[in-house]
Design a protein around this motif. Structure first.
Motif, PDB file in Angstrom:
ATOM      1  N   PRO A 179      22.365   8.935 -11.571  1.00  0.00           N
ATOM      2  CA  PRO A 179      22.721   7.501 -11.582  1.00  0.00           C
ATOM      3  C   PRO A 179      21.502   6.617 -11.336  1.00  0.00           C
ATOM      4  CG  PRO A 179      23.320   8.479  -9.485  1.00  0.00           C
ATOM      5  CD  PRO A 179      22.795   9.598 -10.325  1.00  0.00           C
ATOM      6  N   PRO A 228      23.613   1.306  -9.466  1.00  0.00           N
ATOM      7  CA  PRO A 228      23.249   2.720  -9.480  1.00  0.00           C
ATOM      8  C   PRO A 228      22.562   3.125  -8.171  1.00  0.00           C
ATOM      9  CG  PRO A 228      22.627   1.651 -11.537  1.00  0.00           C
ATOM     10  CD  PRO A 228      23.042   0.560 -10.596  1.00  0.00           C
ATOM     11  N   ARG A 234      19.101   3.254 -12.764  1.00  0.00           N
ATOM     12  CA  ARG A 234      18.929   2.092 -13.626  1.00  0.00           C
ATOM     13  C   ARG A 234      17.441   1.939 -13.911  1.00  0.00           C
ATOM     14  NH1 ARG A 234      20.693  -3.464 -11.145  1.00  0.00           N
ATOM     15  NH2 ARG A 234      19.086  -2.819  -9.665  1.00  0.00           N
TER      16      ARG A 234
END
Length: 389
Positions: A52, A10, A54
């Motif tokens: 995006p 990500p 994580r």
């Protein structure tokens, strides 16, 4: 191990940890990383839905600046006993598993079967695997071997080159450089570094010879070279040298580097050396520790004949550092300087590394309650995770 080359990473990573030492303890418990940098620190950070990102939940771990090892034989050292005594190269896994995010590669005695070009190739290989890697041009001998044929050009034109080293003095394996030769190579390093916008340190290997640090004392006394240009290492080779190193550090407001010897022999361990320097009044910010890992630890008799050798490991560096905290010699925030903050300053990387702050490199190590590295991030990417080894 998970390397930085992992696909589908990500664009952002959010670390949620229990505590952050940056190196001082801060109230924040979240670190948001993107584009290789830290972009936010805070509590209960959030990102817009659909971004995006994580999220790493590590509430039982402590985040600290990733460690920096300024003296690593990344291509292997040794050779003092012939070709059969060459030490192996170090791997990215061995580096990252100790919480180390940045290394500086160095050549030693052997600049014949190994070369600055070989060292540069290894440094670039480590970078490709996710490690933040640099190198010194040169080796033990004077004149130093270089990549371009000139110290100044190496520093000016090759981004990975951040200094000169390790130049050997007070050692039977050195090329016995004259004082004027030492002054010239340090001056060349300084000018080349200025042209490149680098610190350009000169990393000096100190042997157990009777001259000790005298050549460096003369350099700083008789010339205009600033003390932060010169870093003596292996100063804990024997007790008298360590006492001299303490006096040198105090007299010139200079930094000295302690080696975490696995078997100190007649010298002092990294733990004992740092403890003694502090007792002698050396400020902790003037002390750094390095591993000398994958270099040789040769043994010679009184006539200089080779007897045998061991291979240095970076595990000793971390063990000695942990012991300094566990035994109360230094609090964690001060101890971090020895292998992170102070080292970044010495190398001239302090604007980017050695701190957890907004716009610094996202180099983060997560430690457990015993100060054992569990995860290592470099430029925001997880390059080591103990749970995946």
């Amino acid at each position: 191990m998970m390397l930085a080359s992992e696909q589908h990473t990500p664009l952002m990573t959010l670390l949620r940890v229990g505590t952050i030492f940056a190196p001082e303890r801060i109230e924040a418990t979240d670190i948001l990383m993107a584009g290789g940098r830290i972009i936010a620190l805070g509590n209960d950070l959030d990102t817009p839905k659909g971004w995006p990102v994580r999220v790493v939940e590590a509430l039982e771990l402590t985040a600290v600046p990733a460690f920096i090892d300024q003296h690593v034989h990344v291509t292997g050292g040794g050779g003092e006993g012939g070709c059969g005594t060459r030490c192996p190269e170090i791997s990215a896994h061995e580096i990252a598993a100790m919480g180390i995010g940045t290394v500086v590669g160095v050549l030693g005695t052997d600049a014949i079967s190994r070369s600055p070009a070989n060292l540069l190739a290894k440094v670039r290989g480590l970078r490709a695997e996710g490690i933040s890697a640099f190198m010194y041009t040169g080796a033990y001998r004077v004149p130093p071997p270089t990549l371009t044929g000139d110290i100044q050009r190496d520093l000016a034109w090759i981004p990975e080159v951040i200094g000169l080293g390790e130049i050997a003095i007070s050692d039977h394996r050195s090329s016995q450089p004259r004082q004027d030769e030492i002054e010239r190579i340090v001056s060349d390093t300084r000018i080349g570094a200025m042209l490149a916008g680098k610190r350009g340190i000169c990393h000096f290997h100190i042997g157990d010879g009777k001259r000790g640090l005298e050549p460096l004392r003369r350099l700083l006394t008789e010339t205009e070279i600033p003390a932060n240009q010169v870093i003596p290492t292996h100063v804990n080779r024997h007790p008298a040298l360590l006492e001299e190193a303490a006096d040198y550090a105090l007299a010139f407001n200079a930094s000295v580097d302690v080696t975490a010897f696995e078997d100190a022999g007649d010298g002092l361990s990294g733990f004992d050396a740092v403890s003694r320097l502090l007792e002698l009044g050396v400020p902790p910010e003037r002390i750094t520790m390095s591993s000398d890992c994958n270099g040789s630890l040769p043994e010679f008799d009184a006539n200089g004949a080779y007897l045998g050798m061991k291979v240095a490991k970076n595990t000793t560096l971390i063990a000695d550092w942990q012991r300094l905290v566990h035994e109360g010699v230094l609090p964690l925030e001060s101890a971090l300087g020895l292998i992170s903050t102070n080292v970044a300053w010495v190398l001239g990387l302090h604007a980017r590394k050695g701190r957890l702050a907004i716009d610094c490199d996202a180099d983060v190590t997560l430690l457990d309650s015993k100060l054992q590295p569990q995860q290592t991030y470099v430029a925001g990417r997880c390059i080591y995770n103990v749970s995946r080894t």
